[in-house]
Enzyme design. Structure first.
Site, PDB file in Angstrom:
ATOM      1  CG  MET A 104      -1.887  -1.210   1.186  1.00 19.16           C
ATOM      2  SD  MET A 104      -3.402  -0.980   2.124  1.00 19.16           S
ATOM      3  CE  MET A 104      -2.760  -0.700   3.739  1.00 19.16           C
ATOM      4  CD  GLU A 114      16.109   0.166   4.385  1.00 24.38           C
ATOM      5  OE1 GLU A 114      16.368  -0.949   3.898  1.00 24.38           O
ATOM      6  OE2 GLU A 114      16.454   1.223   3.839  1.00 24.38           O
ATOM      7  N   GLY A 115      11.402  -2.339   5.355  1.00 28.67           N
ATOM      8  CA  GLY A 115      10.672  -3.612   5.345  1.00 28.67           C
ATOM      9  C   GLY A 115      10.165  -3.937   3.938  1.00 28.67           C
ATOM     10  CG  HIS A 116       7.104  -1.543   1.993  1.00 30.12           C
ATOM     11  ND1 HIS A 116       6.916  -0.411   2.748  1.00 30.12           N
ATOM     12  CD2 HIS A 116       5.912  -2.182   1.975  1.00 30.12           C
ATOM     13  CE1 HIS A 116       5.663  -0.351   3.169  1.00 30.12           C
ATOM     14  NE2 HIS A 116       5.030  -1.422   2.713  1.00 30.12           N
ATOM     15  CE  LYS A 138       4.229  -4.225  10.108  1.00 30.04           C
ATOM     16  NZ  LYS A 138       2.784  -3.981  10.312  1.00 30.04           N
ATOM     17  CG  ASP A 139       0.746  -7.087   7.958  1.00 29.90           C
ATOM     18  OD1 ASP A 139      -0.099  -6.449   8.591  1.00 29.90           O
ATOM     19  OD2 ASP A 139       1.721  -6.551   7.401  1.00 29.90           O
ATOM     20  CB  VAL A 154      12.594  -5.298   8.224  1.00 31.46           C
ATOM     21  CG1 VAL A 154      13.809  -4.378   8.272  1.00 31.46           C
ATOM     22  CG2 VAL A 154      12.756  -6.337   7.103  1.00 31.46           C
ATOM     23  CB  SER A 198       4.494  -0.453  10.598  1.00 34.38           C
ATOM     24  OG  SER A 198       3.206   0.035  10.283  1.00 34.38           O
ATOM     25  NE  ARG A 228      -2.601   1.642   9.774  1.00 36.16           N
ATOM     26  CZ  ARG A 228      -3.003   0.605   9.036  1.00 36.16           C
ATOM     27  NH1 ARG A 228      -2.339  -0.524   9.069  1.00 36.16           N
ATOM     28  NH2 ARG A 228      -4.073   0.705   8.264  1.00 36.16           N
TER      29      ARG A 228
HETATM   30  O1  PAF Z   1      -0.066  -5.734   3.623  1.00 40.60           O
HETATM   31  C1  PAF Z   1      -0.531  -4.824   2.894  1.00 40.60           C
HETATM   32  O2  PAF Z   1       0.121  -3.813   2.649  1.00 40.60           O
HETATM   33  C2  PAF Z   1      -1.921  -4.975   2.316  1.00 40.60           C
HETATM   34  O3  PAF Z   1      -2.774  -5.613   3.200  1.00 40.60           O
HETATM   35  C3  PAF Z   1      -1.930  -5.688   0.942  1.00 40.60           C
HETATM   36  C4  PAF Z   1      -1.452  -7.109   1.048  1.00 40.60           C
HETATM   37  C5  PAF Z   1      -1.071  -4.915  -0.037  1.00 40.60           C
HETATM   38  C6  PAF Z   1      -3.361  -5.719   0.382  1.00 40.60           C
HETATM   39  O4  PAF Z   1      -3.883  -4.446   0.228  1.00 40.60           O
END
Ligand code: PAF
Length: 285
Positions: free
Chosen positions: A30, A35-37, A149-150, A176, A185, A187
């Site tokens: 999103m 760094e995690g992404h 994390k999720d 991470v 995150s 957030r």
């Molecule tokens: O983890 C996220 O950023 C979101 O839940 C995802 C997997 C991109 C779906 O919108």
């Protein structure tokens, strides 16, 4: 790096890659990369010839009182960061393209999606599984990488892929963390300076639970939860949404702490910022 905003456009690119025998890795996001992404993107590169990153703040996974309107967003910044780690395609569709007038399908998963975050955020996982199904069909990946994390989201996605026969390998990437232990995150960008100490209590609480489990062989689930809550609740800014010890596959509450038990928690800081974290209780990180 190509930046694409239409489903037809990204699908065409994917078909071409596939036609040339290339393996495609997808990282659904999103945006507001940290760094995690970037670690997920690098992980995708380890498994694929071409890396596609989707960037879409998915309205249907946010509840009415959640942070959809304030979710951080800067496409230019994110493009730069993705390009720097060698992403091939950034797919950034808009809301009208993803959910045109008349859109009326929901992908719903029973069981796994109903407790923990699913309990606190009704409809959240329906939104996630619906958009991820669309992203899979639009980008046609061979593998897709999600962050641990999720943790519940990852379990739900694995179930989705099994149940709907998506021919996609799902790869989980370890959390991470900042030097302080705080799980990265998007957030975290909402946290004011004076809220940081409260945010650090999530990973500190987890560390105290893990320490107890290490020191005491026969530790109970209740003792672990009490210890973790004790650390978090020393910060008046924190409201605990849940602290649970669950089986890492079924996400069912554990009666006893075993080597498969995960400590998972969600905490809201100053009624504004909901953070999640998790760890294996024994072994692992
Ligand atoms: O983890 C996220 O950023 C979101 O839940 C995802 C997997 C991109 C779906 O919108």
């Amino acid at each position: 790096m190509k930046v694409v905003s239409s489903a037809v456009g990204v699908q065409e690119i994917s078909r071409r890659y596939r036609g040339n025998g290339l393996k495609i890795g997808l990282v659904p996001t999103m945006g507001w990369f940290h760094e995690g992404h970037l670690a997920l993107m690098k992980e995708a590169r380890n498994h694929a010839d071409k890396v596609i990153v989707s960037l879409f703040v998915n309205p249907i996974q946010f509840g009415p009182s959640e942070d959809f309107d304030s979710y951080p967003h800067d496409l230019e910044r994110d493009c730069k960061l993705a390009e720097e780690v060698g992403v091939d395609v950034l797919y950034a569709p808009n809301k009208e393209l993803m959910y045109p007038d008349g859109f009326s399908t929901t992908v719903h998963i029973e069981g796994l999606a109903s407790g923990l975050c699913g309990g606190d955020r009704p409809g959240h996982f329906d939104g996630v599984t619906t958009v991820v199904s669309k992203l899979f069909n639009q980008t046609l990946p061979h593998v897709a990488v999600f962050g641990e994390k999720d943790f519940q989201q990852l379990a739900v996605i694995r179930q989705l892929v099994r149940d709907l026969d998506f021919p996609i390998e799902i790869i989980g990437h370890p959390i991470v963390r900042e030097k302080s232990g705080l799980a990265m995150s998007s957030r975290n960008s909402y946290l004011k300076k004076d809220e940081m100490t409260a945010a650090h209590s999530l990973s500190k609480g987890i560390a105290s639970g893990r320490k107890l489990a290490l020191e005491k062989k026969e530790v109970s689930v209740r003792e672990i939860k009490k210890t973790v809550a004790g650390v978090i609740l020393t910060h008046p800014e924190c409201d605990i949404d849940y602290i649970e010890v669950v089986d890492q596959v079924t996400l069912q509450n554990c009666k006893y702490v075993t080597s498969d038990s995960m400590l998972v928690l969600a905490v809201t800081i100053n009624k504004r910022i909901r953070l999640i974290d998790n760890s294996k209780i024994r072994n692992g990180r």
